[in-house]
Motif scaffolding. Structure first.
Motif, PDB file in Angstrom:
ATOM      1  N   GLY A 152      42.822  29.327  40.668  1.00 21.11           N
ATOM      2  CA  GLY A 152      42.803  30.772  40.811  1.00 21.11           C
ATOM      3  C   GLY A 152      44.120  31.394  41.194  1.00 21.11           C
ATOM      4  N   TYR A 153      45.182  30.612  41.314  1.00 19.47           N
ATOM      5  CA  TYR A 153      46.483  31.168  41.691  1.00 19.47           C
ATOM      6  C   TYR A 153      47.172  31.745  40.463  1.00 19.47           C
ATOM      7  N   ARG A 154      47.695  32.966  40.599  1.00 19.50           N
ATOM      8  CA  ARG A 154      48.397  33.615  39.509  1.00 19.50           C
ATOM      9  C   ARG A 154      49.678  34.264  40.025  1.00 19.50           C
ATOM     10  N   LYS A 155      50.751  34.115  39.258  1.00 21.05           N
ATOM     11  CA  LYS A 155      52.000  34.800  39.578  1.00 21.05           C
ATOM     12  C   LYS A 155      51.952  36.256  39.111  1.00 21.05           C
ATOM     13  N   THR A 156      51.217  36.511  38.054  1.00 22.93           N
ATOM     14  CA  THR A 156      51.036  37.862  37.528  1.00 22.93           C
ATOM     15  C   THR A 156      49.549  38.097  37.309  1.00 22.93           C
ATOM     16  N   LYS A 157      49.162  39.363  37.188  1.00 21.38           N
ATOM     17  CA  LYS A 157      47.752  39.669  36.992  1.00 21.38           C
ATOM     18  C   LYS A 157      47.295  39.190  35.617  1.00 21.38           C
ATOM     19  N   PRO A 158      46.046  38.734  35.496  1.00 23.37           N
ATOM     20  CA  PRO A 158      45.537  38.267  34.207  1.00 23.37           C
ATOM     21  C   PRO A 158      45.486  39.396  33.181  1.00 23.37           C
ATOM     22  N   LYS A 159      45.603  39.039  31.921  1.00 21.07           N
ATOM     23  CA  LYS A 159      45.520  40.027  30.853  1.00 21.07           C
ATOM     24  C   LYS A 159      44.073  40.464  30.664  1.00 21.07           C
ATOM     25  N   LEU A 206      26.194  34.741  38.855  1.00 19.41           N
ATOM     26  CA  LEU A 206      27.276  35.275  39.681  1.00 19.41           C
ATOM     27  C   LEU A 206      28.597  34.569  39.398  1.00 19.41           C
ATOM     28  N   GLU A 207      28.576  33.257  39.348  1.00 19.44           N
ATOM     29  CA  GLU A 207      29.815  32.490  39.282  1.00 19.44           C
ATOM     30  C   GLU A 207      30.441  32.435  37.899  1.00 19.44           C
ATOM     31  N   PHE A 208      29.705  32.892  36.881  1.00 18.28           N
ATOM     32  CA  PHE A 208      30.291  32.867  35.542  1.00 18.28           C
ATOM     33  C   PHE A 208      30.365  34.236  34.880  1.00 18.28           C
ATOM     34  N   TYR A 209      29.649  35.207  35.418  1.00 16.43           N
ATOM     35  CA  TYR A 209      29.757  36.556  34.856  1.00 16.43           C
ATOM     36  C   TYR A 209      30.367  37.537  35.863  1.00 16.43           C
ATOM     37  N   ALA A 210      29.789  37.616  37.051  1.00 20.02           N
ATOM     38  CA  ALA A 210      30.323  38.526  38.081  1.00 20.02           C
ATOM     39  C   ALA A 210      31.348  37.786  38.934  1.00 20.02           C
ATOM     40  N   SER A 249      33.126  39.422  42.000  1.00 21.69           N
ATOM     41  CA  SER A 249      32.317  39.873  43.119  1.00 21.69           C
ATOM     42  C   SER A 249      32.574  39.005  44.349  1.00 21.69           C
ATOM     43  N   PRO A 250      32.658  39.612  45.538  1.00 12.93           N
ATOM     44  CA  PRO A 250      32.792  38.796  46.758  1.00 12.93           C
ATOM     45  C   PRO A 250      31.645  37.810  46.925  1.00 12.93           C
ATOM     46  N   LEU A 251      30.482  38.145  46.393  1.00 14.45           N
ATOM     47  CA  LEU A 251      29.310  37.279  46.530  1.00 14.45           C
ATOM     48  C   LEU A 251      29.433  35.992  45.722  1.00 14.45           C
ATOM     49  N   ALA A 252      30.394  35.942  44.789  1.00 15.80           N
ATOM     50  CA  ALA A 252      30.540  34.778  43.914  1.00 15.80           C
ATOM     51  C   ALA A 252      31.682  33.866  44.315  1.00 15.80           C
ATOM     52  N   GLN A 253      32.450  34.225  45.328  1.00 18.08           N
ATOM     53  CA  GLN A 253      33.613  33.421  45.699  1.00 18.08           C
ATOM     54  C   GLN A 253      33.183  32.126  46.403  1.00 18.08           C
ATOM     55  N   PRO A 254      34.031  31.101  46.417  1.00 19.01           N
ATOM     56  CA  PRO A 254      33.627  29.784  46.934  1.00 19.01           C
ATOM     57  C   PRO A 254      33.069  29.803  48.351  1.00 19.01           C
ATOM     58  N   PRO A 278      38.807  31.400  41.579  1.00 18.49           N
ATOM     59  CA  PRO A 278      38.266  32.540  42.314  1.00 18.49           C
ATOM     60  C   PRO A 278      39.342  33.575  42.614  1.00 18.49           C
ATOM     61  N   MET A 279      38.909  34.751  43.034  1.00 25.27           N
ATOM     62  CA  MET A 279      39.857  35.771  43.452  1.00 25.27           C
ATOM     63  C   MET A 279      40.483  35.385  44.786  1.00 25.27           C
ATOM     64  N   TYR A 280      39.726  34.697  45.597  1.00 24.69           N
ATOM     65  CA  TYR A 280      40.213  34.142  46.865  1.00 24.69           C
ATOM     66  C   TYR A 280      39.248  33.034  47.277  1.00 24.69           C
ATOM     67  N   TRP A 281      39.705  32.152  48.152  1.00 23.64           N
ATOM     68  CA  TRP A 281      38.871  31.041  48.595  1.00 23.64           C
ATOM     69  C   TRP A 281      38.169  31.342  49.918  1.00 23.64           C
ATOM     70  N   TRP A 282      38.854  32.034  50.801  1.00 25.65           N
ATOM     71  CA  TRP A 282      38.261  32.317  52.114  1.00 25.65           C
ATOM     72  C   TRP A 282      38.151  33.817  52.362  1.00 25.65           C
ATOM     73  N   THR A 283      39.229  34.541  52.150  1.00 27.45           N
ATOM     74  CA  THR A 283      39.262  35.979  52.398  1.00 27.45           C
ATOM     75  C   THR A 283      40.368  36.605  51.552  1.00 27.45           C
ATOM     76  N   PRO A 284      40.224  37.882  51.187  1.00 28.91           N
ATOM     77  CA  PRO A 284      41.304  38.544  50.446  1.00 28.91           C
ATOM     78  C   PRO A 284      42.539  38.786  51.298  1.00 28.91           C
ATOM     79  N   GLU A 285      42.414  38.719  52.611  1.00 27.86           N
ATOM     80  CA  GLU A 285      43.551  38.972  53.483  1.00 27.86           C
ATOM     81  C   GLU A 285      44.600  37.878  53.338  1.00 27.86           C
ATOM     82  N   ASP A 286      45.842  38.250  53.624  1.00 28.31           N
ATOM     83  CA  ASP A 286      46.944  37.296  53.574  1.00 28.31           C
ATOM     84  C   ASP A 286      46.939  36.497  54.870  1.00 28.31           C
TER      85      ASP A 286
END
Length: 314
Positions: free
Chosen positions: A37-44, A94-98, A101-106, A208-216
């Motif tokens: 889930g790590y990206r240097k730039t936003k996905p297309k 959730l894990e393949f369509y949404a 969503s925060p509800l779908a993160q690991p 995922p968008m994040y593994w634990w939290t969106p915070e840095d």
């Protein structure tokens, strides 16, 4: 005057985040890190049809994988464990369509299922102590689902399919029979589904968008900021209101200064130019790596995480 209980707040991350390490993906070779889930730039952008296609592939692959692996685990067969628990069907959606969503993160997908399975098994065992278990089994199922939901909410691991897991742990005879062995059954299914999700969802999207939290976690800085009323008053004093003269015609706005005028000419039809502070007083502002909301605005944990997730898209 609002009741005292309306001001109660609890955020478990206040206590946990200082001890949670920052994800190490940035230190891995990029071709490897991208699958986590790590990206240097936003996905297309992929439009709205490709996510449906990949959701179909992902859901099918995940469900088939879980059942195929479970069928070949000797201990599962020996104990009569089901090949798959019904709640995994909802989890796959959730894990393949949404997937954003925060509800779908690991964190939610794995910990939510584990907490709910544990609570469901424990309440099922407690109710089995009664000689009238069959008569009160439905009450135990309701209590298990309610307790699991409360614990997931407190631990910021809400995962709707996990509510079904807690319910099934009490009312499904096959799961009652295997008892605590349901925990490894659930964990294996969660890990397999997450593995398939990392492969399928990262082919053209990001998960995922994040593994634990969106915070840095590395900087210890929250992504969500609140605009306090005291700041608004200060900005209102610093930036004077300008009243347009009705006798003077409004100057033409060219393409070059259109963006500038949008910041300084917000008359609202009343001839008053408001400062940026006034315009943001009742607005949610999303910037890259930052979300600014009004001080008085109430957000649930899921809404806050969703807004923070959107900052990854900018």
């Amino acid at each position: 005057m609002p009741s005292p209980h309306r001001t109660w707040n609890f955020d478990i991350d206040w206590f946990l985040n200082p001890f949670v390490p920052s994800p190490p993906w940035r230190y891995l070779p990029y071709p490897v890190a991208k699958w986590f889930g790590y990206r240097k730039t936003k996905p297309k952008d992929t439009g709205n049809l490709m996510p449906v296609f990949w959701a179909f592939i992902g859901v099918f692959a995940a469900i088939v994988t879980i059942q195929a692996v479970s069928k070949r685990v000797p201990s599962f067969e020996a104990r009569g464990a089901p090949m798959i628990v019904g709640s995994f069907g909802a989890a796959a959606v959730l894990e393949f369509y949404a997937i954003e969503s925060p509800l779908a993160q690991p964190r939610n997908a794995i910990m939510g299922q584990f907490i709910s399975a544990f609570v469901g098994i424990a309440i099922g065992k407690l109710f089995q102590l009664s000689q009238h278990f069959v008569d009160i089994q439905w009450v135990g199922g309701a209590l298990a689902c309610a307790c699991a939901t409360a614990l997931m909410a407190l631990t910021k691991t809400v995962h709707p399919p996990a509510g079904a897991t807690a319910l099934l742990a009490v009312i499904d005879d096959s799961l009652i029979r295997i008892g605590w062995f349901m925990l490894p059954v659930m964990l294996l299914g969660c890990v397999l589904m997450l593995g398939v999700a990392l492969i399928v969802n990262n082919l053209e999207r990001r998960f995922p968008m994040y593994w634990w939290t969106p915070e840095d976690l590395g900087k210890g800085r929250s992504t969500l900021l609140r605009r306090h009323s005291t700041e608004l008053k200060k900005d209102a004093i610093d930036e004077e209101k300008v009243v347009d003269s009705p006798a003077e015609p409004a100057p033409a706005v060219t393409a070059e200064d259109d963006s500038e005028s949008s910041d300084r000419d917000q008359t609202g039809g009343m001839g008053v130019k408001f400062s940026k502070a006034h315009r943001h007083a009742g607005e949610v502002v999303i910037r890259q790596g930052e979300v600014v909301v009004p001080e008085h605005m109430f957000l649930t944990q899921e809404e806050q995480q969703f807004l923070e997730t959107l900052t990854y898209r900018l």
